[in-house]
Design an enzyme around this catalytic site. Structure first.
Site, PDB file in Angstrom:
ATOM      1  N   TRP A 187       0.811  -1.306  -0.145  1.00  0.00           N
ATOM      2  CA  TRP A 187       0.022   0.011  -0.060  1.00  0.00           C
ATOM      3  C   TRP A 187       0.947   1.361  -0.209  1.00  0.00           C
ATOM      4  CZ3 TRP A 187       1.667   2.479   4.220  1.00  0.00           C
ATOM      5  CH2 TRP A 187       2.075   1.714   5.157  1.00  0.00           C
ATOM      6  N   ASN A 188       2.104   1.192   0.271  1.00  0.00           N
ATOM      7  CA  ASN A 188       2.864   2.492   0.556  1.00  0.00           C
ATOM      8  C   ASN A 188       3.153   3.286  -0.790  1.00  0.00           C
ATOM      9  OD1 ASN A 188       4.907   0.456  -0.411  1.00  0.00           O
ATOM     10  ND2 ASN A 188       6.306   1.153   1.433  1.00  0.00           N
ATOM     11  N   LYS A 210      -2.420  -7.925  -7.949  1.00  0.00           N
ATOM     12  CA  LYS A 210      -3.129  -7.880  -6.791  1.00  0.00           C
ATOM     13  C   LYS A 210      -2.592  -6.757  -5.985  1.00  0.00           C
ATOM     14  CE  LYS A 210      -3.231  -9.347  -2.736  1.00  0.00           C
ATOM     15  NZ  LYS A 210      -3.763  -8.065  -2.278  1.00  0.00           N
ATOM     16  N   CYS A 222      10.454   1.083   2.600  1.00  0.00           N
ATOM     17  CA  CYS A 222      11.149  -0.221   3.113  1.00  0.00           C
ATOM     18  C   CYS A 222      12.444   0.428   3.056  1.00  0.00           C
ATOM     19  CB  CYS A 222      10.787  -1.072   1.963  1.00  0.00           C
ATOM     20  SG  CYS A 222      11.346  -0.313   0.235  1.00  0.00           S
ATOM     21  N   GLU A 268      10.714  -8.407  -3.203  1.00  0.00           N
ATOM     22  CA  GLU A 268      11.225  -7.064  -2.570  1.00  0.00           C
ATOM     23  C   GLU A 268      10.341  -7.085  -1.144  1.00  0.00           C
ATOM     24  OE1 GLU A 268      13.200  -5.165  -4.006  1.00  0.00           O
ATOM     25  OE2 GLU A 268      13.254  -5.790  -5.939  1.00  0.00           O
ATOM     26  N   LEU A 269      11.474  -7.414  -0.101  1.00  0.00           N
ATOM     27  CA  LEU A 269      10.858  -7.550   1.101  1.00  0.00           C
ATOM     28  C   LEU A 269      11.483  -6.382   2.287  1.00  0.00           C
ATOM     29  CD1 LEU A 269      11.509 -11.291   1.147  1.00  0.00           C
ATOM     30  CD2 LEU A 269       9.603 -10.031   0.373  1.00  0.00           C
ATOM     31  N   ARG A 310       6.638  -0.532 -11.271  1.00  0.00           N
ATOM     32  CA  ARG A 310       7.903  -1.208 -11.236  1.00  0.00           C
ATOM     33  C   ARG A 310       7.766  -2.674 -11.759  1.00  0.00           C
ATOM     34  NH1 ARG A 310      11.709   0.128  -5.883  1.00  0.00           N
ATOM     35  NH2 ARG A 310      10.485  -1.767  -5.240  1.00  0.00           N
ATOM     36  N   SER A 340      16.541   5.820  -4.541  1.00  0.00           N
ATOM     37  CA  SER A 340      15.597   5.093  -5.800  1.00  0.00           C
ATOM     38  C   SER A 340      15.595   5.907  -6.984  1.00  0.00           C
ATOM     39  CB  SER A 340      14.362   4.823  -5.272  1.00  0.00           C
ATOM     40  OG  SER A 340      14.162   4.430  -3.807  1.00  0.00           O
ATOM     41  N   GLU A 376      11.519  -3.257  12.027  1.00  0.00           N
ATOM     42  CA  GLU A 376      11.188  -2.379  10.899  1.00  0.00           C
ATOM     43  C   GLU A 376      10.072  -1.407  11.456  1.00  0.00           C
ATOM     44  OE1 GLU A 376       9.488  -3.928   7.570  1.00  0.00           O
ATOM     45  OE2 GLU A 376      10.313  -2.081   6.034  1.00  0.00           O
ATOM     46  N   GLY A 427       6.477  -6.586  -0.404  1.00  0.00           N
ATOM     47  CA  GLY A 427       5.589  -6.483   1.030  1.00  0.00           C
ATOM     48  C   GLY A 427       6.572  -7.065   2.247  1.00  0.00           C
TER      49      GLY A 427
HETATM   50  N1  LIG Z   1      11.704  -3.989  -0.847  1.00  0.00           N
HETATM   51  C1  LIG Z   1      10.748  -3.281  -1.324  1.00  0.00           C
HETATM   52  O1  LIG Z   1      10.767  -3.026  -2.429  1.00  0.00           O
HETATM   53  C2  LIG Z   1       9.663  -2.934  -0.605  1.00  0.00           C
HETATM   54  C3  LIG Z   1       8.751  -1.974  -1.087  1.00  0.00           C
HETATM   55  C4  LIG Z   1       7.526  -1.747  -0.256  1.00  0.00           C
HETATM   56  C5  LIG Z   1       7.251  -2.157   0.979  1.00  0.00           C
HETATM   57  N2  LIG Z   1       8.218  -3.286   1.326  1.00  0.00           N
HETATM   58  C6  LIG Z   1       7.740  -3.855   2.455  1.00  0.00           C
HETATM   59  O2  LIG Z   1       6.157  -4.057   2.633  1.00  0.00           O
HETATM   60  C7  LIG Z   1       6.004  -4.071   4.044  1.00  0.00           C
HETATM   61  C8  LIG Z   1       4.804  -3.204   4.126  1.00  0.00           C
HETATM   62  O3  LIG Z   1       3.689  -3.378   3.285  1.00  0.00           O
HETATM   63  P1  LIG Z   1       2.453  -4.171   3.768  1.00  0.00           P
HETATM   64  O4  LIG Z   1       1.988  -4.005   4.996  1.00  0.00           O
HETATM   65  O5  LIG Z   1       1.354  -4.073   2.589  1.00  0.00           O
HETATM   66  O6  LIG Z   1       3.079  -5.842   3.424  1.00  0.00           O
HETATM   67  P2  LIG Z   1       2.166  -7.009   3.738  1.00  0.00           P
HETATM   68  O7  LIG Z   1       3.142  -8.093   3.318  1.00  0.00           O
HETATM   69  O8  LIG Z   1       1.345  -7.381   4.565  1.00  0.00           O
HETATM   70  O9  LIG Z   1       1.447  -7.246   2.219  1.00  0.00           O
HETATM   71  C9  LIG Z   1       1.723  -6.782   0.842  1.00  0.00           C
HETATM   72  C10 LIG Z   1       0.820  -7.098  -0.116  1.00  0.00           C
HETATM   73  O10 LIG Z   1       0.785  -8.621   0.017  1.00  0.00           O
HETATM   74  C11 LIG Z   1      -0.851  -9.057   0.150  1.00  0.00           C
HETATM   75  N3  LIG Z   1      -0.714 -10.416   0.744  1.00  0.00           N
HETATM   76  C12 LIG Z   1      -0.582 -10.608   2.263  1.00  0.00           C
HETATM   77  N4  LIG Z   1      -0.621 -11.884   2.497  1.00  0.00           N
HETATM   78  C13 LIG Z   1      -0.553 -12.610   1.410  1.00  0.00           C
HETATM   79  C14 LIG Z   1      -0.702 -13.702   0.948  1.00  0.00           C
HETATM   80  N5  LIG Z   1      -0.819 -14.960   2.025  1.00  0.00           N
HETATM   81  N6  LIG Z   1      -0.697 -14.101  -0.244  1.00  0.00           N
HETATM   82  C15 LIG Z   1      -1.050 -13.202  -1.218  1.00  0.00           C
HETATM   83  N7  LIG Z   1      -0.783 -11.899  -0.926  1.00  0.00           N
HETATM   84  C16 LIG Z   1      -0.753 -11.516   0.398  1.00  0.00           C
HETATM   85  C17 LIG Z   1      -1.190  -7.905   0.868  1.00  0.00           C
HETATM   86  O11 LIG Z   1      -2.663  -7.990   0.494  1.00  0.00           O
HETATM   87  C18 LIG Z   1      -0.462  -6.740   0.075  1.00  0.00           C
HETATM   88  O12 LIG Z   1      -1.131  -6.612  -1.342  1.00  0.00           O
HETATM   89  C19 LIG Z   1       7.158  -3.794   4.692  1.00  0.00           C
HETATM   90  O13 LIG Z   1       7.765  -4.798   5.312  1.00  0.00           O
HETATM   91  C20 LIG Z   1       7.988  -3.149   3.608  1.00  0.00           C
HETATM   92  O14 LIG Z   1       9.435  -3.126   3.872  1.00  0.00           O
HETATM   93  C21 LIG Z   1       9.148  -3.590   0.646  1.00  0.00           C
HETATM   94  N1  LIG Z   2      10.634   3.256  -0.804  1.00  0.00           N
HETATM   95  C1  LIG Z   2      10.936   2.222  -1.731  1.00  0.00           C
HETATM   96  C2  LIG Z   2       9.908   1.352  -2.219  1.00  0.00           C
HETATM   97  C3  LIG Z   2       9.556   0.614  -0.674  1.00  0.00           C
HETATM   98  O1  LIG Z   2       8.925   1.213   0.036  1.00  0.00           O
HETATM   99  C4  LIG Z   2      11.243   2.933  -3.177  1.00  0.00           C
HETATM  100  O2  LIG Z   2      12.003   3.849  -3.066  1.00  0.00           O
HETATM  101  O3  LIG Z   2      11.203   2.576  -4.176  1.00  0.00           O
END
Ligand SMILES: NC(=O)c1ccc[n+]([C@@H]2O[C@H](COP(=O)([O-])OP(=O)(O)OC[C@H]3O[C@@H](n4cnc5c(N)ncnc54)[C@H](O)[C@@H]3O)[C@@H](O)[C@H]2O)c1
Ligand SMILES: N[C@@H](CC=O)C(=O)O
Length: 495
Positions: free
Chosen positions: A164-165, A188, A298, A264-265, A173, A455, A395, A242
């Site tokens: 969602w962020n 999704k 993230c 991307e976690l 991307r 980024s 985090e 996520g």
């Molecule tokens: N590394 C990156 O590029 C990056 C970028 C943005 C966010 N993030 C990470 O994302 C996290 C925050 O986002 P969030 O709270 O939405 O994360 P989240 O893992 O709860 O959800 C992310 C997505 O996954 C879906 N989801 C959740 N459970 C699922 C399942 N079992 N099967 C399929 N889909 C599922 C959610 O509905 C949502 O669309 C933070 O940890 C952040 O660091 C990482």
């Molecule tokens: N901040 C990241 C996305 C993760 O949250 C970006 O810069 O693309």
């Protein structure tokens, strides 16, 4: 100051004209009149519904994507590039609509949402340009008996799951490189911020992206969705952004069909400020790395390590910057910090702050939830944070700057690397050798040097350790959606 203080700032209100504009954009999407409710995180107000698609519906979308993808895979790189260029132009032309939508559903200030439109659209332009450079190679067998042609083709149907962020950028991307490579997608988005995806996918259709190539699914049962679609033999790729926990679950399912996987976690970024840093530059950089997206990023600076000689000046200056931030609705005038995404996130900020203070940290500013129906939390600075505090090991994903102090380079690098995460790191120093040596030793996929927003669509974004697998953006991001094959062409020596 060692305990929570009352924040006297009043929240900035949304401007009515901007709210009306955002609502008009939402109404133009043609969404259902019932289903899953989506709310404005700044007010709690209901702003629309999205469909709750069941497993049968998701598998139907897989079928549609599979058909569309077969035709798309046979298009030329130039045809794909032209479609992506047209989509990019349409996104830019609709910057205001998309930005208002992002702010209304996600909460970030409008100026930042406009920045996301630029950042997110850049991926579409980048992959429009990369589409005509699919790569490949021509090699000679060492014994001269064959030529080897290496070809890169589409990996096949891709399932994309986004958070969602950054509702636009996290989608483009993934979608743009997939389309550039010749793949169809089922995407999704997060239920908290789905409208941006629906809107920009409709813009893609208007720009000439063939019907059925991008399919958006929203569901209240994401686990059922992933269990079904990632086991479907027509799906060949999963790309997820996520949390690390959900990423692990998806990798386990994907292993069943040996799917190509990009993950991307989560992150826990260290920001290292050395005594020889330019104070103003370091404060600007850490402020940006902390407060971009309200800290809900993230790559947000999570652990801020400041060397003893500069620490007091740095903390004073960063405290002043944070204390001056205007908090409120992202559609207000001058808002620099919007709400947290939901109440749970705001409560987590309060708990992290309390835990740190209990363990000995000093609260310099913030530390309060605002009394409002929204999910606001004041920009906060905690100094002398003990390494054991929750805020130092988890985090944060919010506007808390957690400062620890250090003395030597070796000591701080060991502390910075003492985490299972490895997404981003930051180094602030005016000594080039030190900057590069420290960057080399940080166990992170990306390092911001004297700046807080590294980024870029041209950069291979991604993590080490448990922050993920694969890269997004740049040429590497296209390879994530390509299969590598070769033809061995026998050669007889000339008579
Ligand atoms: N590394 C990156 O590029 C990056 C970028 C943005 C966010 N993030 C990470 O994302 C996290 C925050 O986002 P969030 O709270 O939405 O994360 P989240 O893992 O709860 O959800 C992310 C997505 O996954 C879906 N989801 C959740 N459970 C699922 C399942 N079992 N099967 C399929 N889909 C599922 C959610 O509905 C949502 O669309 C933070 O940890 C952040 O660091 C990482
Ligand atoms: N901040 C990241 C996305 C993760 O949250 C970006 O810069 O693309």
């Amino acid at each position: 100051m060692t305990s929570a203080t009352v924040d006297t700032r009043t929240l900035v209100s949304a401007r009515a004209d901007r709210m009306n504009y955002a609502n008009d954009v939402i109404n133009s999407i043609g969404l259902p009149t019932s289903g899953t409710s989506v709310n404005d995180p700044a007010t709690g107000e209901h702003i629309g519904y999205i469909p709750d698609v069941d497993v049968a519906g998701a598998l139907e979308a897989v079928g549609v994507a599979d058909n569309a993808g077969r035709a798309w895979a046979r298009t030329t790189p130039r045809e794909r590039a032209n479609v992506l260029h047209a989509w990019y132009d349409t996104l830019v032309a609709h910057t205001e609509e998309i930005a208002h939508l992002i702010t209304r559903e996600m909460g970030k200030p409008l100026a930042e949402a406009r920045g996301e439109v630029k950042y997110g659209s850049d991926f579409v332009r980048w992959y429009a340009e990369e589409a005509v450079r699919p790569g490949g190679d021509f090699r000679e067998a060492p014994d001269g008996g064959a030529n080897i042609v290496v070809r890169r083709g589409p990996v096949g149907l891709a399932v994309l799951i986004t958070p969602w962020n950054f509702p636009l950028a996290m989608a483009t991307r993934k979608i743009a490189p997939a389309l550039a490579a010749g793949c169809a997608v089922v995407i999704k988005p997060a239920n908290l911020t789905p409208f941006t995806t629906f809107y920009v996918v409709e813009l893609a259709r208007q720009a000439g992206v063939p019907e059925g190539l991008i399919n958006v699914i929203t569901t209240e049962k994401p686990a059922d969705f992933s269990n079904a679609v990632l086991r479907d033999e027509r799906v060949r790729k999963v790309s997820f952004t996520g949390s690390t926990g959900v990423g692990r679950q998806l990798m386990a399912i994907a292993s069943g069909g040996v799917l190509r996987s990009s993950m991307e976690l989560g992150g826990n970024a260290p920001a290292l400020v050395f005594d020889d840093a330019d104070l103003e530059r370091a404060v600007d950089g850490v402020f940006a790395a902390k407060l971009r997206n309200g800290g809900q990023s993230c790559i947000a600076a999570n652990r801020i390590y400041v060397q003893s000689g500069i620490a007091d000046d740095f903390v004073d200056a960063l405290t002043d910057r944070l204390a001056a931030v205007d908090v409120g609705h992202g559609l207000g005038d001058g808002t620099a910090l919007g709400p947290m995404i939901d109440r749970r996130a705001a409560t987590k900020m309060a708990e992290l702050t309390r835990d740190a203070i209990r363990r000995g940290a000093q609260l310099r500013t913030g530390g309060v939830e605002f009394d409002s129906p929204g999910n606001f939390f004041a920009p906060t600075l905690l100094d002398h944070v003990p390494a054991s505090a929750d805020v130092a090991v988890s985090e944060i994903f919010g506007p808390i700057a957690a400062v620890q102090r250090f003395d030597t380079e070796d000591e701080v690098i060991a502390r910075a690397n003492d985490t299972e995460f490895g997404l981003a790191g930051y180094v602030f120093t005016e000594n080039l050798d030190r900057a590069l040596n420290v960057a080399d030793r940080l166990e992170t996929g990306l390092v911001g040097i004297n700046q807080g927003v590294p980024s870029n669509a041209a950069a291979p974004f991604g993590g080490l350790k448990q922050s993920g697998l694969g890269r997004e953006g740049s040429a590497e991001g296209l390879e994530e959606y390509q299969n590598v094959r070769f033809y061995n062409i026998a050669r007889r020596p000339s008579a």
